[in-house]
Structure formats: C-alpha cells, structure tokens
Design a protein around this motif. Structure first.
Motif, PDB file in Angstrom:
ATOM      1  N   ASP A 173      44.596  42.410  28.439  1.00 53.81           N
ATOM      2  CA  ASP A 173      43.548  42.743  29.395  1.00 53.81           C
ATOM      3  C   ASP A 173      44.079  42.640  30.827  1.00 53.81           C
ATOM      4  O   ASP A 173      43.841  43.515  31.653  1.00 53.81           O
ATOM      5  N   SER A 174      44.820  41.576  31.107  1.00 52.86           N
ATOM      6  CA  SER A 174      45.384  41.378  32.448  1.00 52.86           C
ATOM      7  C   SER A 174      46.417  42.449  32.778  1.00 52.86           C
ATOM      8  O   SER A 174      46.486  42.935  33.899  1.00 52.86           O
ATOM      9  N   THR A 175      47.221  42.811  31.789  1.00 58.70           N
ATOM     10  CA  THR A 175      48.235  43.851  31.994  1.00 58.70           C
ATOM     11  C   THR A 175      47.581  45.188  32.319  1.00 58.70           C
ATOM     12  O   THR A 175      48.012  45.901  33.232  1.00 58.70           O
ATOM     13  N   LEU A 176      46.518  45.529  31.576  1.00 56.78           N
ATOM     14  CA  LEU A 176      45.806  46.779  31.819  1.00 56.78           C
ATOM     15  C   LEU A 176      45.184  46.781  33.214  1.00 56.78           C
ATOM     16  O   LEU A 176      45.268  47.785  33.939  1.00 56.78           O
ATOM     17  N   MET A 177      44.586  45.652  33.623  1.00 52.86           N
ATOM     18  CA  MET A 177      43.973  45.572  34.946  1.00 52.86           C
ATOM     19  C   MET A 177      45.026  45.709  36.043  1.00 52.86           C
ATOM     20  O   MET A 177      44.829  46.438  37.026  1.00 52.86           O
ATOM     21  N   ALA A 178      46.164  45.042  35.878  1.00 50.97           N
ATOM     22  CA  ALA A 178      47.239  45.140  36.872  1.00 50.97           C
ATOM     23  C   ALA A 178      47.738  46.573  36.980  1.00 50.97           C
ATOM     24  O   ALA A 178      47.971  47.086  38.087  1.00 50.97           O
ATOM     25  N   GLU A 179      47.861  47.245  35.835  1.00 54.03           N
ATOM     26  CA  GLU A 179      48.319  48.640  35.836  1.00 54.03           C
ATOM     27  C   GLU A 179      47.329  49.537  36.594  1.00 54.03           C
ATOM     28  O   GLU A 179      47.735  50.408  37.368  1.00 54.03           O
ATOM     29  N   ARG A 180      46.046  49.300  36.401  1.00 55.13           N
ATOM     30  CA  ARG A 180      45.029  50.118  37.087  1.00 55.13           C
ATOM     31  C   ARG A 180      45.043  49.888  38.600  1.00 55.13           C
ATOM     32  O   ARG A 180      44.863  50.816  39.376  1.00 55.13           O
ATOM     33  N   ASN A 232      48.039  56.010  44.068  1.00 54.38           N
ATOM     34  CA  ASN A 232      47.249  57.208  44.397  1.00 54.38           C
ATOM     35  C   ASN A 232      46.844  57.220  45.867  1.00 54.38           C
ATOM     36  O   ASN A 232      46.824  58.273  46.510  1.00 54.38           O
ATOM     37  N   TYR A 233      46.516  56.050  46.390  1.00 52.54           N
ATOM     38  CA  TYR A 233      46.138  55.937  47.799  1.00 52.54           C
ATOM     39  C   TYR A 233      47.304  56.342  48.697  1.00 52.54           C
ATOM     40  O   TYR A 233      47.152  57.145  49.622  1.00 52.54           O
ATOM     41  N   LEU A 234      48.483  55.790  48.423  1.00 51.01           N
ATOM     42  CA  LEU A 234      49.653  56.107  49.246  1.00 51.01           C
ATOM     43  C   LEU A 234      50.051  57.572  49.100  1.00 51.01           C
ATOM     44  O   LEU A 234      50.488  58.204  50.062  1.00 51.01           O
ATOM     45  N   ASN A 241      31.339  45.489  46.431  1.00 52.77           N
ATOM     46  CA  ASN A 241      30.125  46.304  46.460  1.00 52.77           C
ATOM     47  C   ASN A 241      29.729  46.880  45.111  1.00 52.77           C
ATOM     48  O   ASN A 241      28.550  47.019  44.814  1.00 52.77           O
ATOM     49  N   SER A 242      30.728  47.256  44.287  1.00 55.36           N
ATOM     50  CA  SER A 242      30.377  47.973  43.059  1.00 55.36           C
ATOM     51  C   SER A 242      31.142  47.529  41.829  1.00 55.36           C
ATOM     52  O   SER A 242      31.093  48.189  40.804  1.00 55.36           O
ATOM     53  N   GLY A 243      31.853  46.414  41.905  1.00 50.71           N
ATOM     54  CA  GLY A 243      32.602  45.961  40.734  1.00 50.71           C
ATOM     55  C   GLY A 243      33.896  46.743  40.561  1.00 50.71           C
ATOM     56  O   GLY A 243      34.358  47.421  41.479  1.00 50.71           O
ATOM     57  N   ILE A 244      34.466  46.671  39.357  1.00 49.54           N
ATOM     58  CA  ILE A 244      35.778  47.284  39.111  1.00 49.54           C
ATOM     59  C   ILE A 244      35.693  48.603  38.334  1.00 49.54           C
ATOM     60  O   ILE A 244      36.708  49.147  37.931  1.00 49.54           O
ATOM     61  N   GLY A 245      34.482  49.108  38.153  1.00 49.43           N
ATOM     62  CA  GLY A 245      34.313  50.333  37.370  1.00 49.43           C
ATOM     63  C   GLY A 245      35.082  51.524  37.923  1.00 49.43           C
ATOM     64  O   GLY A 245      35.540  52.384  37.169  1.00 49.43           O
ATOM     65  N   PHE A 246      35.261  51.576  39.236  1.00 51.07           N
ATOM     66  CA  PHE A 246      35.958  52.723  39.838  1.00 51.07           C
ATOM     67  C   PHE A 246      37.406  52.822  39.354  1.00 51.07           C
ATOM     68  O   PHE A 246      37.990  53.898  39.361  1.00 51.07           O
ATOM     69  N   LEU A 247      37.984  51.706  38.919  1.00 53.69           N
ATOM     70  CA  LEU A 247      39.356  51.735  38.414  1.00 53.69           C
ATOM     71  C   LEU A 247      39.452  52.509  37.106  1.00 53.69           C
ATOM     72  O   LEU A 247      40.443  53.146  36.827  1.00 53.69           O
TER      73      LEU A 247
END
Length: 203
Positions: free
Chosen positions: A142-149, A156-158, A193-199
C-alpha cells in the motif's frame, strides 16, 4: 472509541451503539461524500486479537464492506463514490435493522462498525476486489503504491512546464527548487481539501 471524518465537515464522534459489537455513524447529505476517514480515537484499543470491519449503507442499495481497522491499522480512508456494490454479511443484518428507520428521502447513509476476531475480519476483507484486499493485507505494498502515485503526480507537474512532453525532462534539465516547492504547497492543499482521491485519477 471511533471517529469519522468527511472532507469539509466537522469531525464526528457521535457514534450510535447498536449492541456490544456493532455501532454506526449517520452520514447526512451522503450524495456529496467522495471519501470518508475512520479511525480509533486512541482512548480505547481493541481487545487482543480483535479489530473492526467497516461497512457503508446506502438507503435502497444495501451494505458494502469497505475494509477494516485494528490496533496495527488504527485509521483508513475509503472512497465511496463510484465504487458501490451491495453485499451481505452477518454484520449487515444487524446494521440493516438500525438503519431502516431512516426515510430514503433524507439521503442519510450510514457507516457501520462491527467488532470481530481478526481471523474472521481477514477472511471478509479477502473477498474485496483484489487491489483493496492487497492494500489492506499488505501495508508495504500500500505504501509503495502511494509513493509511486505521489512521484507520478510530481513528474506530471514538472512535465507541464516543458510543453507536456515528459521526454524533455532529461538528466541535463535543471529544475528550480521553487518549482518543487510550489508543487509541494499545491499538493498539500489538495490533500487537505479533498483527500487523496485525485491521485487515483492519474491511472
């Protein structure tokens, strides 16, 4: 013992006890809820060998098992919108009696908590879709997936500063620290503001 937090709303500790092992939170105006966070308040731990399954009830649709809490996993964020599938377990029968008094027109949903032995909980969680079951059973994955996101979000931002062309970000391209600082500020604001769903939307 439990707290419940919906983004943009006050913290809920108004748990309604159904019996010794079952309780519910009312979630008014449920149509506007995307994510909900459930956690132990830290005042009373689970008895040794026990935890709680977390269930979501939508009037007219029934219950859905979301996941679990334990002393080792004292909090969890669940995505409600777009993931609903009615299920039925023994705990659901208890919750249904308590939730049936609410009029469907109120659009009040319920978050149910059922205290159960950990082996039973793990068996129930194993019936969830594979991605959810893996993240519940394996905190490292779970932590690995979150770090990857998170890293993908930064990348993507850069990339947006080089005409949306990720290949332009080569090892020779210098990235100003101010750019990363700006991303960090924006990222934290979104999470608050909206949690981590945007990831998940990057997938």
């Amino acid at each position: 013992m439990f707290g419940c937090l919906v983004a943009g709303r006050p913290l809920q500790t108004n748990l309604q006890q159904i019996d010794e092992t079952h309780a519910i939170f009312e979630l008014p105006a449920a149509g506007s809820i995307n994510h909900v966070c459930v956690f132990l308040l830290g005042t009373v731990p689970f008895p040794e060998g026990y935890g709680a399954t977390v269930h979501f009830f939508w009037p007219g649709k029934g219950f859905q098992l979301l996941g679990m809490l334990s002393n080792e996993k004292p909090s969890a964020i669940f995505r409600l919108r777009g993931t609903y599938s009615a299920q039925s377990t023994n705990a659901h029968a208890v919750f249904t009696d308590a939730a049936s008094d609410a009029a469907p027109s109120d659009v009040t949903a319920f978050l149910g908590l059922s205290i159960e032995p950990l082996p039973q909980i793990m068996a129930e969680v194993a019936t969830l879709p594979s991605a959810v079951a893996k993240s519940s059973a394996n905190p490292v994955a779970d932590s690995t997936l979150m770090a990857e996101r998170i890293v993908r979000h930064l990348f993507n931002y850069l990339s947006s500063f080089v005409g949306g062309n990720p290949s332009a970000l080569t090892p020779d391209v210098m990235v100003p620290m101010s750019m990363i600082a700006k991303w960090y500020e924006n990222f934290l604001t979104k999470v608050r503001n909206s949690g981590i769903g945007f990831l998940e939307n990057q997938e």
